[in-house]
Design an enzyme around this catalytic site. Sequence first.
Site, PDB file in Angstrom:
ATOM      1  N   GLU A 278      -3.083  -0.497  -4.464  1.00  0.00           N
ATOM      2  CA  GLU A 278      -2.577   0.993  -4.328  1.00  0.00           C
ATOM      3  C   GLU A 278      -1.175   1.200  -5.130  1.00  0.00           C
ATOM      4  OE1 GLU A 278      -2.814   2.874  -0.647  1.00  0.00           O
ATOM      5  OE2 GLU A 278      -3.923   4.743  -1.308  1.00  0.00           O
ATOM      6  N   HIS A 299     -19.347 -21.187   0.592  1.00  0.00           N
ATOM      7  CA  HIS A 299     -20.776 -21.238   0.476  1.00  0.00           C
ATOM      8  C   HIS A 299     -21.369 -20.008  -0.225  1.00  0.00           C
ATOM      9  CE1 HIS A 299     -20.944 -24.928   3.003  1.00  0.00           C
ATOM     10  NE2 HIS A 299     -19.533 -24.632   3.195  1.00  0.00           N
ATOM     11  N   LYS A 414     -10.704  12.933  -3.545  1.00  0.00           N
ATOM     12  CA  LYS A 414     -10.638  14.065  -2.528  1.00  0.00           C
ATOM     13  C   LYS A 414     -10.743  15.423  -3.021  1.00  0.00           C
ATOM     14  CE  LYS A 414      -6.968  11.519  -0.151  1.00  0.00           C
ATOM     15  NZ  LYS A 414      -5.705  11.386   0.189  1.00  0.00           N
TER      16      LYS A 414
HETATM   17  O1  PA5 Z   1      -0.427   3.804   1.360  1.00  0.00           O
HETATM   18  C1  PA5 Z   1      -0.782   5.012   1.551  1.00  0.00           C
HETATM   19  O2  PA5 Z   1       0.270   6.001   1.467  1.00  0.00           O
HETATM   20  C2  PA5 Z   1      -2.036   5.650   1.895  1.00  0.00           C
HETATM   21  O3  PA5 Z   1      -3.222   4.418   2.249  1.00  0.00           O
HETATM   22  C3  PA5 Z   1      -2.007   6.158   3.404  1.00  0.00           C
HETATM   23  O4  PA5 Z   1      -1.682   5.319   4.410  1.00  0.00           O
HETATM   24  C4  PA5 Z   1      -3.618   6.671   3.891  1.00  0.00           C
HETATM   25  O5  PA5 Z   1      -3.906   7.492   2.951  1.00  0.00           O
HETATM   26  C5  PA5 Z   1      -3.375   7.562   4.993  1.00  0.00           C
HETATM   27  O6  PA5 Z   1      -2.339   8.506   4.975  1.00  0.00           O
HETATM   28  P1  PA5 Z   1      -1.770   9.333   6.098  1.00  0.00           P
HETATM   29  O7  PA5 Z   1      -1.059   8.523   6.965  1.00  0.00           O
HETATM   30  O8  PA5 Z   1      -1.048  10.667   5.567  1.00  0.00           O
HETATM   31  O9  PA5 Z   1      -3.104   9.939   6.891  1.00  0.00           O
END
Ligand code: PA5
Length: 426
Positions: A278, A299, A414
């Site tokens: 990410e 395996h 989203k």
């Molecule tokens: O690293 C990030 O910012 C994302 O993976 C968030 O942690 C994830 O989308 C969850 O978001 P939130 O804590 O706002 O629910």
Amino acid sequence: MIKVDVSNVISEEEIVKYQEKVTKINKMIDEATGLGNDYVGWKDWPVDYDKEELERLLKDAQYVRDNFDVLVVCGIGGSYLGAKCALDALKGVKSDDKLEIIFMGQTFSPNYTKQVLNYLENKNFAINVISKSGTTTETSIAFRLLKDLLERKVGKEASRKAIYAVTDKEKGALKTLCNNEGYATYVLPSNIGGRFSVLTPVGLFSLAAAGVDVKAMLEGAALARKEFDNDDLKKNKCYRYAVSRDYMYRNGKAVEMFVTYEPQMSQLSEWLKQLFGESEGKEKKGLLPGSVTFSTDLHSLGQFLQDGSPILFETVINVLNPELDVKIPHDDLDLDGLNYLEGKTLSFVNQMAYQGTLKAHQEDGGVPCNIITIDSMNAGTLGYLFYFFMRCCAMSAYLLEINPFNQPGVEIYKKNMFHLLGKKGY
Ligand code: PA5
């Protein structure tokens, strides 16, 4: 606390060539002047964290430990993976701790969700809901279901003593709900993004409730902060590893495969996949993080790693001494032919599998392998490791000239989903 060997991936001569860039980027990280600079709160968090809040968190976590049988942790992404990773790494995948920890809110799966709800019908459970934005759909739906079940079981008043939230200090739907209902809340600081938040209440509440020494974890991270807060590529193993990754990327490797030899470390790979994936996978750049758990995956994917397309390099995370071990017993008939291993431990066999595989992949397969060696896993080591990878990730992304701290790409699905679901404004 850990040894980092990058010699199979990059030579000292190549490492030195990065010195100037690394010096510049390290200054940028230190002075918070790089891209996404309002999200570098994680850097000094191991020493700057709110001490009073931690004491309150520890008290509440102990209350949960003493008064409930199950804690349901409700969150997704960075609000889920760190705690899951640490619980597995420190308590094992078959933990028989008196407080059972279950995860929800990390999926829309109707099957999983219904199974968990059914299971909780007759359990004395508490909820740790985690969302920085307070609006993440998976988490919000799961929390609505959990809250509804809990209130039906024990009533609204008792539910208040069973719900513990981690969210933004001021903003978001979850914060408003917590204020209205009077739930205990802990803050995920606005300058720390989800995937850099494992050492904040996001990870620490459930870990403390599970009996993990979270102060030792923060101390381990503080030690790493001290060790890696310099730009010297001769000794800074965090930046040496970052540079090795960049070197692989620029020399045609598309995939970094994280390798462990412990199923209870597999979730560390999941956390790493989010952290690097990410943070770096932007602007058509970045290494794709993958993972395997050996010997199980020897395996299956083992064949590809040894012999398939040469698109990857490995980063092996090897824990030398397991907390538990098993000796192979004698058998009079020896029909399985295993008496040659009589009296040997499984950790010995596992380490031989590691050594044999490493040799096969490096020498015969020509796969470059980084090796991170950990003597034994405990809260301090894990805190150190978390910090090591987060700082490496920031350096790596800046080497690619990418903002490590945003995730513009995840908004697109989203929008489509909200449109299809009929959400107002989409
Ligand atoms: O690293 C990030 O910012 C994302 O993976 C968030 O942690 C994830 O989308 C969850 O978001 P939130 O804590 O706002 O629910």
